[in-house]
Design a protein around this motif. Structure first.
Motif, PDB file in Angstrom:
ATOM      1  N   VAL A 119       0.788  -1.236   0.000  1.00 19.78           N
ATOM      2  CA  VAL A 119       0.000   0.000   0.000  1.00 19.78           C
ATOM      3  C   VAL A 119       0.824   1.292   0.000  1.00 19.78           C
ATOM      4  O   VAL A 119       0.464   2.245  -0.701  1.00 19.78           O
ATOM      5  CB  VAL A 119      -1.018  -0.013   1.157  1.00 19.78           C
ATOM      6  CG1 VAL A 119      -1.640   1.372   1.373  1.00 19.78           C
ATOM      7  CG2 VAL A 119      -2.115  -1.044   0.878  1.00 19.78           C
ATOM      8  N   PRO A 120       1.928   1.395   0.749  1.00 22.21           N
ATOM      9  CA  PRO A 120       2.643   2.680   0.764  1.00 22.21           C
ATOM     10  C   PRO A 120       2.968   3.231  -0.616  1.00 22.21           C
ATOM     11  O   PRO A 120       2.730   4.416  -0.899  1.00 22.21           O
ATOM     12  CB  PRO A 120       3.902   2.367   1.575  1.00 22.21           C
ATOM     13  CG  PRO A 120       3.460   1.320   2.527  1.00 22.21           C
ATOM     14  CD  PRO A 120       2.526   0.454   1.728  1.00 22.21           C
ATOM     15  N   LEU A 121       3.509   2.402  -1.516  1.00 20.62           N
ATOM     16  CA  LEU A 121       3.895   2.901  -2.839  1.00 20.62           C
ATOM     17  C   LEU A 121       2.702   3.243  -3.723  1.00 20.62           C
ATOM     18  O   LEU A 121       2.890   3.790  -4.819  1.00 20.62           O
ATOM     19  CB  LEU A 121       4.808   1.882  -3.541  1.00 20.62           C
ATOM     20  CG  LEU A 121       6.261   1.886  -3.071  1.00 20.62           C
ATOM     21  CD1 LEU A 121       7.055   0.753  -3.717  1.00 20.62           C
ATOM     22  CD2 LEU A 121       6.930   3.237  -3.370  1.00 20.62           C
ATOM     23  N   LEU A 122       1.496   2.984  -3.259  1.00 23.93           N
ATOM     24  CA  LEU A 122       0.317   3.408  -4.022  1.00 23.93           C
ATOM     25  C   LEU A 122       0.141   4.920  -3.984  1.00 23.93           C
ATOM     26  O   LEU A 122      -0.751   5.456  -4.644  1.00 23.93           O
ATOM     27  CB  LEU A 122      -0.950   2.714  -3.500  1.00 23.93           C
ATOM     28  CG  LEU A 122      -1.020   1.194  -3.695  1.00 23.93           C
ATOM     29  CD1 LEU A 122      -2.328   0.654  -3.128  1.00 23.93           C
ATOM     30  CD2 LEU A 122      -0.886   0.808  -5.174  1.00 23.93           C
ATOM     31  N   VAL A 123       0.991   5.623  -3.242  1.00 23.03           N
ATOM     32  CA  VAL A 123       0.960   7.091  -3.284  1.00 23.03           C
ATOM     33  C   VAL A 123       1.907   7.621  -4.360  1.00 23.03           C
ATOM     34  O   VAL A 123       1.964   8.823  -4.604  1.00 23.03           O
ATOM     35  CB  VAL A 123       1.330   7.727  -1.916  1.00 23.03           C
ATOM     36  CG1 VAL A 123       0.395   7.239  -0.823  1.00 23.03           C
ATOM     37  CG2 VAL A 123       2.792   7.444  -1.547  1.00 23.03           C
ATOM     38  N   ASN A 124       2.655   6.722  -5.012  1.00 20.97           N
ATOM     39  CA  ASN A 124       3.606   7.107  -6.056  1.00 20.97           C
ATOM     40  C   ASN A 124       2.934   7.009  -7.412  1.00 20.97           C
ATOM     41  O   ASN A 124       2.532   5.929  -7.831  1.00 20.97           O
ATOM     42  CB  ASN A 124       4.838   6.187  -5.990  1.00 20.97           C
ATOM     43  CG  ASN A 124       5.893   6.538  -7.017  1.00 20.97           C
ATOM     44  OD1 ASN A 124       5.661   6.447  -8.216  1.00 20.97           O
ATOM     45  ND2 ASN A 124       7.066   6.934  -6.550  1.00 20.97           N
ATOM     46  N   LYS A 125       2.817   8.107  -8.129  1.00 18.54           N
ATOM     47  CA  LYS A 125       2.041   8.129  -9.367  1.00 18.54           C
ATOM     48  C   LYS A 125       2.658   7.295 -10.485  1.00 18.54           C
ATOM     49  O   LYS A 125       1.945   6.611 -11.213  1.00 18.54           O
ATOM     50  CB  LYS A 125       1.840   9.570  -9.843  1.00 18.54           C
ATOM     51  CG  LYS A 125       0.900   9.663 -11.050  1.00 18.54           C
ATOM     52  CD  LYS A 125       0.353  11.042 -11.211  1.00 18.54           C
ATOM     53  CE  LYS A 125      -0.467  11.233 -12.471  1.00 18.54           C
ATOM     54  NZ  LYS A 125      -1.175  10.072 -12.967  1.00 18.54           N
ATOM     55  N   HIS A 126       3.963   7.317 -10.656  1.00 18.41           N
ATOM     56  CA  HIS A 126       4.577   6.491 -11.695  1.00 18.41           C
ATOM     57  C   HIS A 126       4.329   5.006 -11.426  1.00 18.41           C
ATOM     58  O   HIS A 126       4.045   4.231 -12.342  1.00 18.41           O
ATOM     59  CB  HIS A 126       6.084   6.760 -11.785  1.00 18.41           C
ATOM     60  CG  HIS A 126       6.416   8.062 -12.451  1.00 18.41           C
ATOM     61  ND1 HIS A 126       7.331   8.941 -11.929  1.00 18.41           N
ATOM     62  CD2 HIS A 126       5.956   8.626 -13.592  1.00 18.41           C
ATOM     63  CE1 HIS A 126       7.424   9.998 -12.729  1.00 18.41           C
ATOM     64  NE2 HIS A 126       6.595   9.834 -13.733  1.00 18.41           N
ATOM     65  N   TYR A 127       4.441   4.637 -10.164  1.00 20.03           N
ATOM     66  CA  TYR A 127       4.213   3.251  -9.756  1.00 20.03           C
ATOM     67  C   TYR A 127       2.767   2.834 -10.035  1.00 20.03           C
ATOM     68  O   TYR A 127       2.513   1.787 -10.634  1.00 20.03           O
ATOM     69  CB  TYR A 127       4.544   3.136  -8.272  1.00 20.03           C
ATOM     70  CG  TYR A 127       4.341   1.787  -7.630  1.00 20.03           C
ATOM     71  CD1 TYR A 127       5.372   0.861  -7.580  1.00 20.03           C
ATOM     72  CD2 TYR A 127       3.133   1.466  -7.014  1.00 20.03           C
ATOM     73  CE1 TYR A 127       5.210  -0.373  -6.944  1.00 20.03           C
ATOM     74  CE2 TYR A 127       2.955   0.244  -6.380  1.00 20.03           C
ATOM     75  CZ  TYR A 127       3.998  -0.671  -6.347  1.00 20.03           C
ATOM     76  OH  TYR A 127       3.821  -1.887  -5.712  1.00 20.03           O
ATOM     77  N   THR A 128       1.819   3.661  -9.623  1.00 18.28           N
ATOM     78  CA  THR A 128       0.413   3.292  -9.812  1.00 18.28           C
ATOM     79  C   THR A 128      -0.016   3.383 -11.273  1.00 18.28           C
ATOM     80  O   THR A 128      -0.851   2.589 -11.721  1.00 18.28           O
ATOM     81  CB  THR A 128      -0.508   4.169  -8.952  1.00 18.28           C
ATOM     82  OG1 THR A 128      -0.239   5.558  -9.193  1.00 18.28           O
ATOM     83  CG2 THR A 128      -0.337   3.865  -7.477  1.00 18.28           C
ATOM     84  N   ASP A 129       0.554   4.307 -12.023  1.00 19.53           N
ATOM     85  CA  ASP A 129       0.224   4.373 -13.451  1.00 19.53           C
ATOM     86  C   ASP A 129       0.719   3.126 -14.182  1.00 19.53           C
ATOM     87  O   ASP A 129       0.062   2.627 -15.097  1.00 19.53           O
ATOM     88  CB  ASP A 129       0.824   5.623 -14.082  1.00 19.53           C
ATOM     89  CG  ASP A 129       0.056   6.892 -13.725  1.00 19.53           C
ATOM     90  OD1 ASP A 129      -1.034   6.766 -13.127  1.00 19.53           O
ATOM     91  OD2 ASP A 129       0.541   7.992 -14.026  1.00 19.53           O
ATOM     92  N   PHE A 130       1.875   2.614 -13.771  1.00 17.23           N
ATOM     93  CA  PHE A 130       2.378   1.364 -14.333  1.00 17.23           C
ATOM     94  C   PHE A 130       1.456   0.211 -13.951  1.00 17.23           C
ATOM     95  O   PHE A 130       1.063  -0.613 -14.787  1.00 17.23           O
ATOM     96  CB  PHE A 130       3.789   1.106 -13.808  1.00 17.23           C
ATOM     97  CG  PHE A 130       4.325  -0.271 -14.130  1.00 17.23           C
ATOM     98  CD1 PHE A 130       4.731  -0.595 -15.425  1.00 17.23           C
ATOM     99  CD2 PHE A 130       4.434  -1.237 -13.138  1.00 17.23           C
ATOM    100  CE1 PHE A 130       5.235  -1.868 -15.719  1.00 17.23           C
ATOM    101  CE2 PHE A 130       4.935  -2.499 -13.424  1.00 17.23           C
ATOM    102  CZ  PHE A 130       5.334  -2.814 -14.716  1.00 17.23           C
TER     103      PHE A 130
END
Length: 241
Positions: A119-130
């Motif tokens: 869940v933490p990295l779900l605040v990172n837009k590049h990560y979630t866009d991928f």
């Protein structure tokens, strides 16, 4: 589609002890090994050892940063449901925690894996866009097993078991490593093979989910993940001919 909710008042004293024990132990283990971006994201999401995360609070934070949300599921979702949720910016997560006697191994992912590690990295837009980009491709080809298999490999070697180079050092960002005490140390040891991130190679690399990994792929940045989507799409389209 499931319509489950986190029942926060049902967590027992053992649940809180398990969360605290796993949190403290793994945070100590991750020092100098995990991506700086994960640590920043962990602060943003507000996880602490003394409180099991509340999904309603998480939802507000994710909505403000990337527009994502959590969807409660009882266990691992089949590919069609899993990718459908991701394409809608919904991350599937369990709400149950392993028993204290199961700290080091459970057969299916529990809340510590799903929430602490993912869940933490779900605040990172590049990560979630991928994340969402892979899901969009999968949804369009959900009836093609060959495509779902190669997209599963992309997911496995990035979101679950990915490494990243930060300041010329290998760091962990994959949730399957972050939630595992043993794999955290193993993944950065001289016992494994680390390859540069390469879409065709990953798509041709099979994996086993019942044992510790012996091969990992390292990205240079989270932006690189997002920028790989056009190539992933091209590779997938070649499989349709």
């Amino acid at each position: 589609m499931e319509n489950l909710q986190q029942q926060y008042d049902k967590y027992s004293s053992e649940d809180f002890l398990v969360w605290k024990t796993l949190f403290d132990r793994q945070m100590d283990n991750l020092k100098g090994k995990v991506s700086d971006e994960f640590l920043k994201a962990l602060q943003t999401i507000g996880f602490t050892p003394d409180k099991i995360p509340d999904f309603s609070e998480i939802a507000q934070i994710l909505a403000a940063h990337t527009g994502w949300s959590l969807t409660v599921v009882p266990n691992i979702s089949p590919p069609d449901k899993f990718f459908k949720y991701l394409s809608e910016k919904k991350f599937t997560a369990t709400t149950w925690l392993r028993k204290f006697s199961q700290l080091d191994y459970i057969e299916e992912p529990d809340m510590f894996h799903d929430v602490f590690a993912h869940v933490p990295l779900l605040v990172n837009k590049h990560y979630t866009d991928f994340f969402q980009g892979i899901a969009d491709i999968a949804v369009r080809h959900i009836d093609n097993p060959a495509i779902i298999e190669v997209l599963g490999r992309m997911y496995w070697f990035t979101i679950e078991f990915g490494l990243i180079r930060e300041e010329n050092k290998l760091r962990i960002y994959g949730a399957g490593i972050i939630s595992s005490y043993g794999e955290t140390n193993h993944s950065l040891s001289d016992k494994v093979e680390v390859l540069d991130f390469d879409v065709p190679t990953i798509m041709q690399t099979a994996f086993r989910n019942d044992q510790i990994q012996n091969k990992y792929f390292a990205i240079e940045s989270y932006e690189q993940l997002y920028q790989s989507l056009p190539q992933i799409l091209r590779e997938v389209e070649e499989l349709t001919y």
